[in-house]
Write a protein that holds these residues in place. Structure first.
Motif, PDB file in Angstrom:
ATOM      1  N   PHE A 261     -19.548 -83.449 -19.323  1.00  0.00           N
ATOM      2  CA  PHE A 261     -18.724 -82.246 -19.416  1.00  0.00           C
ATOM      3  C   PHE A 261     -18.009 -81.958 -18.088  1.00  0.00           C
ATOM      4  O   PHE A 261     -16.815 -81.635 -18.063  1.00  0.00           O
ATOM      5  CB  PHE A 261     -19.609 -81.061 -19.815  1.00  0.00           C
ATOM      6  CG  PHE A 261     -18.856 -79.776 -20.004  1.00  0.00           C
ATOM      7  CD1 PHE A 261     -18.124 -79.542 -21.158  1.00  0.00           C
ATOM      8  CD2 PHE A 261     -18.884 -78.794 -19.034  1.00  0.00           C
ATOM      9  CE1 PHE A 261     -17.429 -78.349 -21.336  1.00  0.00           C
ATOM     10  CE2 PHE A 261     -18.190 -77.610 -19.198  1.00  0.00           C
ATOM     11  CZ  PHE A 261     -17.465 -77.383 -20.358  1.00  0.00           C
ATOM     12  N   PHE A 262     -18.758 -82.089 -16.974  1.00  0.00           N
ATOM     13  CA  PHE A 262     -18.176 -81.725 -15.680  1.00  0.00           C
ATOM     14  C   PHE A 262     -17.442 -82.889 -15.013  1.00  0.00           C
ATOM     15  O   PHE A 262     -16.533 -82.673 -14.217  1.00  0.00           O
ATOM     16  CB  PHE A 262     -19.279 -81.212 -14.745  1.00  0.00           C
ATOM     17  CG  PHE A 262     -19.795 -79.851 -15.134  1.00  0.00           C
ATOM     18  CD1 PHE A 262     -18.984 -78.729 -15.018  1.00  0.00           C
ATOM     19  CD2 PHE A 262     -21.081 -79.700 -15.630  1.00  0.00           C
ATOM     20  CE1 PHE A 262     -19.452 -77.478 -15.374  1.00  0.00           C
ATOM     21  CE2 PHE A 262     -21.554 -78.449 -15.997  1.00  0.00           C
ATOM     22  CZ  PHE A 262     -20.731 -77.331 -15.870  1.00  0.00           C
ATOM     23  N   LEU A 263     -17.845 -84.122 -15.319  1.00  0.00           N
ATOM     24  CA  LEU A 263     -17.262 -85.270 -14.611  1.00  0.00           C
ATOM     25  C   LEU A 263     -16.442 -86.180 -15.513  1.00  0.00           C
ATOM     26  O   LEU A 263     -15.772 -87.092 -15.023  1.00  0.00           O
ATOM     27  CB  LEU A 263     -18.386 -86.100 -13.958  1.00  0.00           C
ATOM     28  CG  LEU A 263     -19.308 -85.339 -13.001  1.00  0.00           C
ATOM     29  CD1 LEU A 263     -20.438 -86.236 -12.511  1.00  0.00           C
ATOM     30  CD2 LEU A 263     -18.516 -84.797 -11.813  1.00  0.00           C
ATOM     31  N   GLY A 264     -16.497 -85.950 -16.821  1.00  0.00           N
ATOM     32  CA  GLY A 264     -15.838 -86.869 -17.753  1.00  0.00           C
ATOM     33  C   GLY A 264     -14.348 -86.659 -17.901  1.00  0.00           C
ATOM     34  O   GLY A 264     -13.677 -87.449 -18.560  1.00  0.00           O
ATOM     35  N   GLY A 265     -13.818 -85.586 -17.308  1.00  0.00           N
ATOM     36  CA  GLY A 265     -12.381 -85.346 -17.417  1.00  0.00           C
ATOM     37  C   GLY A 265     -12.003 -84.701 -18.739  1.00  0.00           C
ATOM     38  O   GLY A 265     -12.839 -84.483 -19.621  1.00  0.00           O
ATOM     39  N   SER A 266     -10.720 -84.424 -18.869  1.00  0.00           N
ATOM     40  CA  SER A 266     -10.234 -83.704 -20.053  1.00  0.00           C
ATOM     41  C   SER A 266     -10.347 -84.527 -21.328  1.00  0.00           C
ATOM     42  O   SER A 266     -10.428 -83.978 -22.424  1.00  0.00           O
ATOM     43  CB  SER A 266      -8.781 -83.288 -19.837  1.00  0.00           C
ATOM     44  OG  SER A 266      -8.002 -84.415 -19.460  1.00  0.00           O
ATOM     45  N   LEU A 267     -10.364 -85.865 -21.197  1.00  0.00           N
ATOM     46  CA  LEU A 267     -10.443 -86.705 -22.391  1.00  0.00           C
ATOM     47  C   LEU A 267     -11.776 -86.529 -23.121  1.00  0.00           C
ATOM     48  O   LEU A 267     -11.843 -86.628 -24.345  1.00  0.00           O
ATOM     49  CB  LEU A 267     -10.251 -88.178 -21.989  1.00  0.00           C
ATOM     50  CG  LEU A 267      -9.996 -89.157 -23.131  1.00  0.00           C
ATOM     51  CD1 LEU A 267      -8.715 -88.797 -23.866  1.00  0.00           C
ATOM     52  CD2 LEU A 267      -9.906 -90.587 -22.605  1.00  0.00           C
ATOM     53  N   LEU A 268     -12.856 -86.268 -22.358  1.00  0.00           N
ATOM     54  CA  LEU A 268     -14.190 -86.118 -22.956  1.00  0.00           C
ATOM     55  C   LEU A 268     -14.617 -84.659 -23.047  1.00  0.00           C
ATOM     56  O   LEU A 268     -15.777 -84.381 -23.369  1.00  0.00           O
ATOM     57  CB  LEU A 268     -15.219 -86.911 -22.135  1.00  0.00           C
ATOM     58  CG  LEU A 268     -15.051 -88.429 -22.146  1.00  0.00           C
ATOM     59  CD1 LEU A 268     -16.096 -89.083 -21.239  1.00  0.00           C
ATOM     60  CD2 LEU A 268     -15.197 -88.964 -23.566  1.00  0.00           C
ATOM     61  N   TYR A 269     -13.700 -83.731 -22.761  1.00  0.00           N
ATOM     62  CA  TYR A 269     -14.074 -82.316 -22.758  1.00  0.00           C
ATOM     63  C   TYR A 269     -14.553 -81.859 -24.142  1.00  0.00           C
ATOM     64  O   TYR A 269     -15.624 -81.261 -24.280  1.00  0.00           O
ATOM     65  CB  TYR A 269     -12.873 -81.479 -22.307  1.00  0.00           C
ATOM     66  CG  TYR A 269     -13.119 -80.005 -22.350  1.00  0.00           C
ATOM     67  CD1 TYR A 269     -13.884 -79.378 -21.366  1.00  0.00           C
ATOM     68  CD2 TYR A 269     -12.600 -79.222 -23.382  1.00  0.00           C
ATOM     69  CE1 TYR A 269     -14.116 -78.019 -21.407  1.00  0.00           C
ATOM     70  CE2 TYR A 269     -12.826 -77.855 -23.429  1.00  0.00           C
ATOM     71  CZ  TYR A 269     -13.581 -77.262 -22.442  1.00  0.00           C
ATOM     72  OH  TYR A 269     -13.823 -75.909 -22.498  1.00  0.00           O
ATOM     73  N   GLY A 270     -13.754 -82.143 -25.184  1.00  0.00           N
ATOM     74  CA  GLY A 270     -14.126 -81.719 -26.532  1.00  0.00           C
ATOM     75  C   GLY A 270     -15.397 -82.392 -27.013  1.00  0.00           C
ATOM     76  O   GLY A 270     -16.251 -81.754 -27.640  1.00  0.00           O
ATOM     77  N   PHE A 271     -15.536 -83.684 -26.717  1.00  0.00           N
ATOM     78  CA  PHE A 271     -16.736 -84.431 -27.122  1.00  0.00           C
ATOM     79  C   PHE A 271     -17.994 -83.834 -26.494  1.00  0.00           C
ATOM     80  O   PHE A 271     -18.977 -83.560 -27.195  1.00  0.00           O
ATOM     81  CB  PHE A 271     -16.563 -85.896 -26.683  1.00  0.00           C
ATOM     82  CG  PHE A 271     -17.735 -86.781 -26.972  1.00  0.00           C
ATOM     83  CD1 PHE A 271     -17.948 -87.289 -28.245  1.00  0.00           C
ATOM     84  CD2 PHE A 271     -18.634 -87.109 -25.968  1.00  0.00           C
ATOM     85  CE1 PHE A 271     -19.023 -88.106 -28.511  1.00  0.00           C
ATOM     86  CE2 PHE A 271     -19.722 -87.922 -26.225  1.00  0.00           C
ATOM     87  CZ  PHE A 271     -19.910 -88.428 -27.502  1.00  0.00           C
TER      88      PHE A 271
END
Length: 315
Positions: A261-271
């Motif tokens: 959530f904090f390090l995955g960037g916007s691409l993984l935000y929803g996931f």
């Protein structure tokens, strides 16, 4: 390793009426939010154009968004992927453009669209252009709904055969409860819902079911061991005995998901957001939705333990 004492006796089921009120309130809130706001569908479902560009230096996403907004792409979704120099731009169909119009978008029109993007971003280098048609998007919506319904139906049949139909109904309601609450949060916060988020929802269904099956298995064992206990006592005892395992599993999983959530960037935000909500709600629902509803449906010892046959001694 256990977080709690082995002989701990927390009366979880004493709070089941309050938990039911909380679940109903959250469920209604989620349905209202979905009805009023709808979901912020991603490009996978709406159809549109994806433009992949790269920069020589780390890309400034805010600057890119501002430039595209000035160029007329107000709804463009900009995310960083791979490295900080690579950017994925998603352009949804413009308002008022019907599906039939979108089907007839010509190659020239798409080239014009890409040129407008590159004109707005003169420092960007075009890497790839992908187009997702509305028919493909509609097909994905249909297949996604079928995937969720198939998962729920298969789960219900499996639990009914393995345990009892009361367990099947309780666990299925819990599995419906969890995704609806996740979608409600997505709708309320206007978070984009794409195929990656859908994968997270399906993962949550499996995660929540795993917790529920562990408790149900212990309930069946305890009905054999605790012959004088009633169904409420057996349910409480089973939840207490599995609580350490449940808490440890949830905390370890949340640690990984919070890192995403904090390090995955916007691409993984929803996931990652869907997983965080789902793990917390799934842990709660396996106790207070599946367990409580099974008791409310009239769970009794003879539903799981075969009763001895009465021998008639008459000749």
């Amino acid at each position: 390793m256990e977080f709690f004492k082995h002989n701990m006796q927390i009366d979880f089921m004493a709070q089941r009426k309050w938990a039911a009120l909380l679940s109903v309130a959250l469920f209604i809130f989620s349905i209202l939010s979905l009805g009023m706001n709808g979901l912020n569908w991603g490009l996978d479902f709406t159809g549109g154009t994806q433009v992949q560009v790269s920069y020589e230096q780390a890309a400034n996403l805010d600057d890119i968004h501002e430039r595209l907004e000035k160029a007329g792409f107000k709804d463009a979704v900009i995310v960083s992927y791979g490295t900080s120099k690579d950017v994925l731009i998603s352009l949804v169909p413009k308002d008022g453009q019907s599906s039939s119009d979108e089907k007839n978008v010509s190659a020239e029109a798409r080239d014009l669209l890409v040129n407008q993007v590159l004109t707005a971003l003169p420092d960007a280098k075009l890497e790839q252009v992908s187009y997702i048609g509305p028919q493909v998007g509609q097909e994905m919506v249909t297949k996604s709904i079928l995937a969720v319904l198939t998962a729920l139906l298969g789960t219900m049949i499996y639990i009914a055969f393995r345990f009892d139909f009361r367990f099947a109904i309780g666990s299925t309601v819990a599995l419906i409860h969890d995704p609806i609450l996740i979608l409600g949060v997505f709708s309320f916060l206007h978070v984009e819902f794409n195929l990656i988020a859908l994968a997270a929802v399906l993962t949550v269904i499996g995660y929540s079911l795993n917790d529920t099956i562990v408790i149900f298995d212990r309930v069946r064992e305890n009905f054999k061991k605790l012959r004088k206990a009633d169904a409420v006592d057996v349910m409480n005892q089973s939840i207490n005995q599995t609580l350490s395992r449940t808490i440890m599993t949830s905390l370890i999983t949340l640690t990984v998901v919070f890192a995403l959530f904090f390090l995955g960037g916007s691409l993984l935000y929803g996931f990652s957001l869907a997983l965080i909500i789902g793990i917390i709600i799934g842990t709660y629902s396996s106790i207070y939705v599946a367990g409580s509803l099974t008791l409310w449906l009239g769970l009794h010892r003879h539903h799981l333990i075969p009763q001895p046959k009465t021998i008639d001694e008459r000749p």
